[in-house]
Design a protein around this motif. Structure first.
Motif, PDB file in Angstrom:
ATOM      1  N   ILE A  57       0.851  -1.169  -0.011  1.00 43.92           N
ATOM      2  CA  ILE A  57      -0.024  -0.063  -0.133  1.00 43.92           C
ATOM      3  C   ILE A  57       0.995   1.400  -0.073  1.00 43.92           C
ATOM      4  O   ILE A  57       0.590   2.214  -0.707  1.00 43.92           O
ATOM      5  CB  ILE A  57      -0.966   0.081   1.158  1.00 43.92           C
ATOM      6  CG1 ILE A  57      -2.039  -1.028   1.012  1.00 43.92           C
ATOM      7  CG2 ILE A  57      -1.692   1.259   1.449  1.00 43.92           C
ATOM      8  CD1 ILE A  57      -2.983  -0.865  -0.095  1.00 43.92           C
ATOM      9  N   ARG A  60       2.469   2.086  -2.939  1.00 46.52           N
ATOM     10  CA  ARG A  60       1.639   2.550  -4.162  1.00 46.52           C
ATOM     11  C   ARG A  60       1.391   4.087  -3.712  1.00 46.52           C
ATOM     12  O   ARG A  60       1.205   5.023  -4.602  1.00 46.52           O
ATOM     13  CB  ARG A  60       0.193   1.964  -4.186  1.00 46.52           C
ATOM     14  CG  ARG A  60       0.338   0.841  -4.659  1.00 46.52           C
ATOM     15  CD  ARG A  60      -1.341   0.390  -5.044  1.00 46.52           C
ATOM     16  NE  ARG A  60      -1.386  -0.450  -6.125  1.00 46.52           N
ATOM     17  CZ  ARG A  60      -2.067  -1.259  -6.424  1.00 46.52           C
ATOM     18  NH1 ARG A  60      -3.446  -1.254  -5.973  1.00 46.52           N
ATOM     19  NH2 ARG A  60      -2.187  -1.931  -7.669  1.00 46.52           N
ATOM     20  N   TRP A  65      -0.141   6.458  -6.591  1.00 48.88           N
ATOM     21  CA  TRP A  65      -1.618   5.857  -7.170  1.00 48.88           C
ATOM     22  C   TRP A  65      -2.831   6.073  -6.630  1.00 48.88           C
ATOM     23  O   TRP A  65      -3.968   6.057  -7.127  1.00 48.88           O
ATOM     24  CB  TRP A  65      -1.176   4.292  -6.856  1.00 48.88           C
ATOM     25  CG  TRP A  65      -2.201   3.129  -7.409  1.00 48.88           C
ATOM     26  CD1 TRP A  65      -1.924   2.427  -8.596  1.00 48.88           C
ATOM     27  CD2 TRP A  65      -3.452   2.571  -7.111  1.00 48.88           C
ATOM     28  NE1 TRP A  65      -3.033   1.547  -8.972  1.00 48.88           N
ATOM     29  CE2 TRP A  65      -3.781   1.757  -8.133  1.00 48.88           C
ATOM     30  CE3 TRP A  65      -4.013   3.026  -6.057  1.00 48.88           C
ATOM     31  CZ2 TRP A  65      -5.013   1.212  -7.872  1.00 48.88           C
ATOM     32  CZ3 TRP A  65      -5.557   2.313  -5.845  1.00 48.88           C
ATOM     33  CH2 TRP A  65      -6.037   1.433  -6.919  1.00 48.88           C
ATOM     34  N   PHE A  66      -2.858   6.516  -5.381  1.00 50.09           N
ATOM     35  CA  PHE A  66      -3.800   6.998  -4.587  1.00 50.09           C
ATOM     36  C   PHE A  66      -4.307   8.751  -5.152  1.00 50.09           C
ATOM     37  O   PHE A  66      -5.511   8.881  -4.652  1.00 50.09           O
ATOM     38  CB  PHE A  66      -3.831   7.007  -3.414  1.00 50.09           C
ATOM     39  CG  PHE A  66      -3.592   5.558  -2.830  1.00 50.09           C
ATOM     40  CD1 PHE A  66      -4.853   4.534  -2.926  1.00 50.09           C
ATOM     41  CD2 PHE A  66      -2.680   5.113  -2.303  1.00 50.09           C
ATOM     42  CE1 PHE A  66      -4.541   3.107  -2.379  1.00 50.09           C
ATOM     43  CE2 PHE A  66      -2.424   3.900  -2.054  1.00 50.09           C
ATOM     44  CZ  PHE A  66      -3.149   2.950  -2.158  1.00 50.09           C
ATOM     45  N   GLY A 174      -3.707  -6.464  -1.225  1.00 52.57           N
ATOM     46  CA  GLY A 174      -3.193  -5.163  -1.329  1.00 52.57           C
ATOM     47  C   GLY A 174      -4.408  -4.368  -2.375  1.00 52.57           C
ATOM     48  O   GLY A 174      -4.710  -3.473  -2.322  1.00 52.57           O
ATOM     49  N   ASN A 175      -4.583  -5.174  -3.516  1.00 51.46           N
ATOM     50  CA  ASN A 175      -5.336  -4.714  -4.486  1.00 51.46           C
ATOM     51  C   ASN A 175      -7.027  -4.417  -4.152  1.00 51.46           C
ATOM     52  O   ASN A 175      -7.745  -3.276  -4.445  1.00 51.46           O
ATOM     53  CB  ASN A 175      -5.379  -5.373  -5.643  1.00 51.46           C
ATOM     54  CG  ASN A 175      -4.373  -5.085  -6.764  1.00 51.46           C
ATOM     55  OD1 ASN A 175      -4.039  -3.855  -6.785  1.00 51.46           O
ATOM     56  ND2 ASN A 175      -3.755  -6.180  -7.311  1.00 51.46           N
ATOM     57  N   TRP A 177      -7.991  -3.767  -0.895  1.00 53.88           N
ATOM     58  CA  TRP A 177      -7.942  -2.901  -0.030  1.00 53.88           C
ATOM     59  C   TRP A 177      -7.541  -1.318  -0.508  1.00 53.88           C
ATOM     60  O   TRP A 177      -8.113  -0.364  -0.170  1.00 53.88           O
ATOM     61  CB  TRP A 177      -7.304  -3.142   1.207  1.00 53.88           C
ATOM     62  CG  TRP A 177      -8.121  -4.065   2.102  1.00 53.88           C
ATOM     63  CD1 TRP A 177      -7.775  -5.258   2.523  1.00 53.88           C
ATOM     64  CD2 TRP A 177      -9.405  -3.856   2.673  1.00 53.88           C
ATOM     65  NE1 TRP A 177      -8.538  -5.969   3.166  1.00 53.88           N
ATOM     66  CE2 TRP A 177      -9.825  -5.144   3.332  1.00 53.88           C
ATOM     67  CE3 TRP A 177     -10.427  -2.886   2.901  1.00 53.88           C
ATOM     68  CZ2 TRP A 177     -11.114  -5.353   4.044  1.00 53.88           C
ATOM     69  CZ3 TRP A 177     -11.655  -3.185   3.380  1.00 53.88           C
ATOM     70  CH2 TRP A 177     -11.605  -4.496   3.982  1.00 53.88           C
ATOM     71  N   SER A 178      -6.704  -1.444  -1.602  1.00 50.26           N
ATOM     72  CA  SER A 178      -6.309  -0.143  -2.349  1.00 50.26           C
ATOM     73  C   SER A 178      -7.750   0.528  -2.665  1.00 50.26           C
ATOM     74  O   SER A 178      -7.680   1.720  -2.793  1.00 50.26           O
ATOM     75  CB  SER A 178      -5.550  -0.400  -3.321  1.00 50.26           C
ATOM     76  OG  SER A 178      -4.372  -0.916  -2.957  1.00 50.26           O
ATOM     77  N   THR A 179      -8.618  -0.251  -3.260  1.00 53.94           N
ATOM     78  CA  THR A 179      -9.915   0.519  -3.766  1.00 53.94           C
ATOM     79  C   THR A 179     -10.697   0.983  -2.675  1.00 53.94           C
ATOM     80  O   THR A 179     -11.216   2.286  -3.109  1.00 53.94           O
ATOM     81  CB  THR A 179     -10.841  -0.637  -4.509  1.00 53.94           C
ATOM     82  OG1 THR A 179     -10.961  -1.803  -3.742  1.00 53.94           O
ATOM     83  CG2 THR A 179     -10.126  -1.115  -5.957  1.00 53.94           C
ATOM     84  N   LEU A 182      -8.658   4.151  -1.932  1.00 51.67           N
ATOM     85  CA  LEU A 182      -8.748   5.100  -3.096  1.00 51.67           C
ATOM     86  C   LEU A 182     -10.338   5.903  -3.065  1.00 51.67           C
ATOM     87  O   LEU A 182     -10.380   7.284  -3.151  1.00 51.67           O
ATOM     88  CB  LEU A 182      -8.668   4.416  -4.341  1.00 51.67           C
ATOM     89  CG  LEU A 182      -9.003   5.403  -5.598  1.00 51.67           C
ATOM     90  CD1 LEU A 182      -7.804   6.586  -5.673  1.00 51.67           C
ATOM     91  CD2 LEU A 182      -8.713   4.735  -6.911  1.00 51.67           C
TER      92      LEU A 182
END
Length: 199
Positions: A57, A60, A65-66, A174-175, A177-179, A182
């Motif tokens: 995270i 990123r 990325w965020f 990771g993907n 919770w990344s959303t 974001l």
């Protein structure tokens, strides 16, 4: 009655001062995403999986990325995730699946504990209070603080929903919770507008 009115006056003055100081910020340093405060609900993944996710995270974060630069578009933005990376490597996993939500006082203590290379200016950090797999959402607080005094100028709580459960979950923790993160960051402009910050 006079004491109550005085307290109300002091509170209003402090709130106005915070608004003025926030609206006058020209540069800000984003220190990443803090997971020391996280409560985990309903997730079956191992603690080791989440340790790897914390690293992923904040990598990123460094790569923007965020899109934090969109949030702080009125400020000159610098990203320095080192303080949260150090903290996230020391997360206590013994009771993080059943602990209470972190308080504002606890957030303040963590901000004061950061070893920062910068001595003056303004910083921001996104605290993760809860990752809830049952609801597919996370609870976060974006904290903005004075680097010199470590005074918190604003702490805005937001919820980030995970909208693409089936598709993103197949691509790793990771993907997934990344959303959520974001979504939380993208909801902040509306939250700031409601509070009258950065009109």
């Amino acid at each position: 009655m006079k004491k109550i009115l005085l307290l109300v006056l002091i509170f209003n003055v402090q709130y106005v001062l915070s608004q003025v100081s926030l609206s006058s910020i020209k540069e800000i340093i984003f220190y990443g995403i803090e997971f020391q405060t996280t409560r985990l609900v309903g997730a079956k993944e191992s603690d080791e999986d989440f340790k790897k996710m914390f690293v992923f995270i904040n990598e990123r974060v460094v790569d923007n990325w965020f899109e934090v630069n969109d949030l702080f578009s009125r400020q000159r933005l610098t990203i320095d995730a080192n303080p949260t990376v150090r903290n996230n490597s020391k997360v206590d996993f013994n009771n993080w699946r059943n602990k209470q939500l972190a308080t504002k006082e606890q957030l303040s203590e963590i901000v004061k504990s950061y070893e920062l290379s910068q001595k003056v200016g303004y910083g921001a950090v996104l605290f993760c209070l809860e990752l809830n797999k049952k609801k597919d959402e996370g609870i976060y607080v974006m904290v903005i603080f004075d680097i010199a005094t470590r005074e918190i100028l604003d702490d805005t709580e937001i919820v980030g929903e995970q909208h693409l459960k089936a598709w993103w979950n197949s691509f790793g923790l990771g993907n997934f919770w990344s959303t959520s993160i974001l979504d939380a960051i993208e909801s902040l402009p509306k939250a700031y507008k409601r509070k009258g910050i950065w009109k």
